[in-house]
Motif scaffolding. Structure first.
Motif, mmCIF file in Angstrom:
data_model
loop_
_atom_site.group_PDB
_atom_site.id
_atom_site.type_symbol
_atom_site.label_atom_id
_atom_site.label_comp_id
_atom_site.label_asym_id
_atom_site.label_seq_id
_atom_site.Cartn_x
_atom_site.Cartn_y
_atom_site.Cartn_z
ATOM 1 N N LYS A 51 0.822 -1.211 0.000
ATOM 2 C CA LYS A 51 0.000 0.000 0.000
ATOM 3 C C LYS A 51 0.858 1.263 0.000
ATOM 4 O O LYS A 51 0.462 2.287 -0.575
ATOM 5 N N CYS A 52 2.013 1.212 0.635
ATOM 6 C CA CYS A 52 2.916 2.364 0.607
ATOM 7 C C CYS A 52 3.477 2.580 -0.798
ATOM 8 O O CYS A 52 3.596 3.720 -1.270
ATOM 9 N N ILE A 53 3.830 1.494 -1.483
ATOM 10 C CA ILE A 53 4.344 1.610 -2.853
ATOM 11 C C ILE A 53 3.271 2.188 -3.770
ATOM 12 O O ILE A 53 3.555 3.036 -4.627
ATOM 13 N N LEU A 54 2.037 1.744 -3.588
ATOM 14 C CA LEU A 54 0.922 2.217 -4.412
ATOM 15 C C LEU A 54 0.514 3.650 -4.070
ATOM 16 O O LEU A 54 -0.237 4.269 -4.814
ATOM 17 N N GLY A 55 0.998 4.152 -2.938
ATOM 18 C CA GLY A 55 0.618 5.499 -2.516
ATOM 19 C C GLY A 55 -0.720 5.556 -1.817
ATOM 20 O O GLY A 55 -1.261 6.634 -1.584
ATOM 21 N N ILE A 56 -1.264 4.373 -1.450
ATOM 22 C CA ILE A 56 -2.526 4.328 -0.703
ATOM 23 C C ILE A 56 -2.280 4.747 0.740
ATOM 24 O O ILE A 56 -3.098 5.423 1.366
ATOM 25 N N LEU A 57 -1.126 4.323 1.292
ATOM 26 C CA LEU A 57 -0.689 4.747 2.612
ATOM 27 C C LEU A 57 0.542 5.630 2.461
ATOM 28 O O LEU A 57 1.384 5.388 1.596
ATOM 29 N N GLN A 58 0.647 6.629 3.318
ATOM 30 C CA GLN A 58 1.800 7.520 3.308
ATOM 31 C C GLN A 58 2.828 7.004 4.301
ATOM 32 O O GLN A 58 2.541 6.844 5.490
ATOM 33 N N ALA A 59 4.017 6.704 3.821
ATOM 34 C CA ALA A 59 5.079 6.229 4.700
ATOM 35 C C ALA A 59 5.494 7.337 5.662
ATOM 36 O O ALA A 59 5.387 8.529 5.350
ATOM 37 N N ASP A 60 5.977 6.942 6.831
ATOM 38 C CA ASP A 60 6.433 7.920 7.828
ATOM 39 C C ASP A 60 7.826 8.434 7.514
ATOM 40 O O ASP A 60 8.154 9.589 7.796
ATOM 41 N N ALA A 61 8.651 7.567 6.941
ATOM 42 C CA ALA A 61 10.023 7.952 6.605
ATOM 43 C C ALA A 61 10.554 6.975 5.569
ATOM 44 O O ALA A 61 10.022 5.880 5.387
ATOM 45 N N GLY A 62 11.616 7.404 4.883
ATOM 46 C CA GLY A 62 12.235 6.546 3.885
ATOM 47 C C GLY A 62 11.886 6.972 2.472
ATOM 48 O O GLY A 62 11.280 8.024 2.237
ATOM 49 N N SER A 63 12.264 6.132 1.524
ATOM 50 C CA SER A 63 12.129 6.465 0.109
ATOM 51 C C SER A 63 11.602 5.279 -0.683
ATOM 52 O O SER A 63 11.990 4.135 -0.443
ATOM 53 N N ILE A 64 10.688 5.578 -1.612
ATOM 54 C CA ILE A 64 10.225 4.604 -2.604
ATOM 55 C C ILE A 64 10.343 5.279 -3.958
ATOM 56 O O ILE A 64 9.608 6.229 -4.246
ATOM 57 N N VAL A 66 10.176 4.887 -8.088
ATOM 58 C CA VAL A 66 9.727 4.117 -9.238
ATOM 59 C C VAL A 66 10.298 4.787 -10.481
ATOM 60 O O VAL A 66 9.942 5.926 -10.794
ATOM 61 N N ASP A 67 11.224 4.114 -11.153
ATOM 62 C CA ASP A 67 11.933 4.725 -12.282
ATOM 63 C C ASP A 67 12.527 6.075 -11.892
ATOM 64 O O ASP A 67 12.548 7.025 -12.684
ATOM 65 N N GLY A 68 12.987 6.169 -10.649
ATOM 66 C CA GLY A 68 13.620 7.381 -10.166
ATOM 67 C C GLY A 68 12.684 8.420 -9.597
ATOM 68 O O GLY A 68 13.135 9.404 -8.996
ATOM 69 N N SER A 69 11.381 8.245 -9.756
ATOM 70 C CA SER A 69 10.407 9.200 -9.232
ATOM 71 C C SER A 69 9.988 8.806 -7.821
ATOM 72 O O SER A 69 9.641 7.645 -7.579
ATOM 73 N N GLU A 70 10.008 9.763 -6.921
ATOM 74 C CA GLU A 70 9.718 9.507 -5.513
ATOM 75 C C GLU A 70 8.222 9.408 -5.247
ATOM 76 O O GLU A 70 7.452 10.288 -5.620
ATOM 77 N N GLU A 80 -0.288 10.444 -9.591
ATOM 78 C CA GLU A 80 -1.111 9.834 -10.630
ATOM 79 C C GLU A 80 -0.245 9.382 -11.808
ATOM 80 O O GLU A 80 -0.478 8.323 -12.399
ATOM 81 N N GLY A 81 0.767 10.168 -12.131
ATOM 82 C CA GLY A 81 1.671 9.796 -13.217
ATOM 83 C C GLY A 81 2.424 8.509 -12.919
ATOM 84 O O GLY A 81 2.615 7.671 -13.807
ATOM 85 N N ILE A 82 2.841 8.352 -11.673
ATOM 86 C CA ILE A 82 3.521 7.119 -11.268
ATOM 87 C C ILE A 82 2.558 5.943 -11.336
ATOM 88 O O ILE A 82 2.888 4.860 -11.827
ATOM 89 N N ARG A 83 1.336 6.154 -10.860
ATOM 90 C CA ARG A 83 0.348 5.070 -10.835
ATOM 91 C C ARG A 83 -0.051 4.600 -12.234
ATOM 92 O O ARG A 83 -0.518 3.472 -12.392
ATOM 93 N N HIS A 84 0.125 5.435 -13.220
ATOM 94 C CA HIS A 84 -0.196 5.027 -14.591
ATOM 95 C C HIS A 84 0.694 3.879 -15.066
ATOM 96 O O HIS A 84 0.376 3.223 -16.062
#
Length: 257
Positions: A51-64, A66-70, A80-84
């Motif tokens: 869910k954190c990777i999908l952006g459904i939940l907001q992580a408290d700290a750290g980095s995710i 996807v193709d370099g986009s945070e 939305e662009g990442i989710r596409h």
């Protein structure tokens, strides 16, 4: 973690709910074009990670990335662009009960593209055929489908947008062993045919061995082992060994009430 470039790169990921610390510094790479499966017992944070990777939940700290986009902290058009890039097969299928199969399969396509009903139905039938379902299934309602057919419809919907990254949440839950193997074979063949990157979470070891290139074990909010699936049985990790063989005795303890 691997020689291939990471499609998804996770570093130091933390997520808590009040005093309950679920993710405690997750590091994980998902190499481009590969299939990574995250294993671990119930409550170890697999679904929260997804869910954190999908952006459904907001992580408290750290980095995710996807193709370099945070993803962490992203919102609006950036998220939305990442989710596409994503396609998702949900654990329960998550089909819309009030829509026929073809509208379920083409739902995401119609949301992103201005196409008519005839074209949407054609796209749906084309993707249903990819998962081994005949064209006449398109006009059925979800309630008329078996559990295995619902999973295949969900898979057809996931691939209809030709995503770069596919997520699978416990893809074989509730299926008999034969249908589970059918779904595993479809996941493997479709992701390879598409050249997609895949990230799955499961506790089904038959699925792990069928669909994974790499396996990560999550325990107490951290990745405690990561390696190629062919190295799973010689991981040298007592936690992994206990889990993959389903042993009650070992370093993993199960609380009772």
């Amino acid at each position: 973690m691997t020689e291939a470039p990471a499609k998804i790169a996770i570093r130091g990921l933390h997520k808590s709910f009040g005093s309950k610390h679920v993710l405690r510094g997750v590091d994980l790479d998902v190499p481009a074009g590969s299939s990574v499966v995250v294993i671990g017992g119930s409550g170890t944070g697999k679904s929260v990670l997804l869910k954190c990777i999908l952006g459904i939940l907001q992580a408290d700290a750290g980095s995710i990335r996807v193709d370099g986009s945070e993803v962490v902290g992203a919102s609006g058009s950036d998220l939305e662009g990442i989710r596409h890039k994503f396609g998702m097969l949900f654990q329960g299928g998550a089909l819309f009960d009030s829509l026929p199969v073809w509208e379920n399969v083409s739902f995401g396509v119609r949301a992103r593209q201005k196409i008519g009903r005839d074209e949407a139905r054609r796209i749906a039938v084309e993707n249903l055929e990819k998962v081994g379902l005949a064209a006449d299934v398109a006009d059925l309602m979800p309630a008329e489908l078996s559990g295995g057919m619902q999973k295949r419809v969900g898979l057809a919907r996931a691939v209809a947008l030709q995503p770069e990254i596919l997520f699978f949440d416990e893809p074989t839950t509730g299926l008999d062993p034969i249908m589970a193997d059918v779904i595993n074979n479809l996941i493997r063949s479709l992701t390879r045919a598409m050249g997609a990157t895949a990230l799955s979470i499961t506790h089904d070891m038959a699925s792990v061995r069928k669909i994974a290139d790499y396996v990560a074990m999550l325990y107490e909010g951290r990745v405690i082992w990561y390696g190629r699936v062919e190295d799973l049985d010689r991981s040298g990790n007592d936690f992994v060994d206990q889990f993959i063989h389903g042993r009650a005795e070992g370093p993993i303890t199960v609380g009772t009430r």
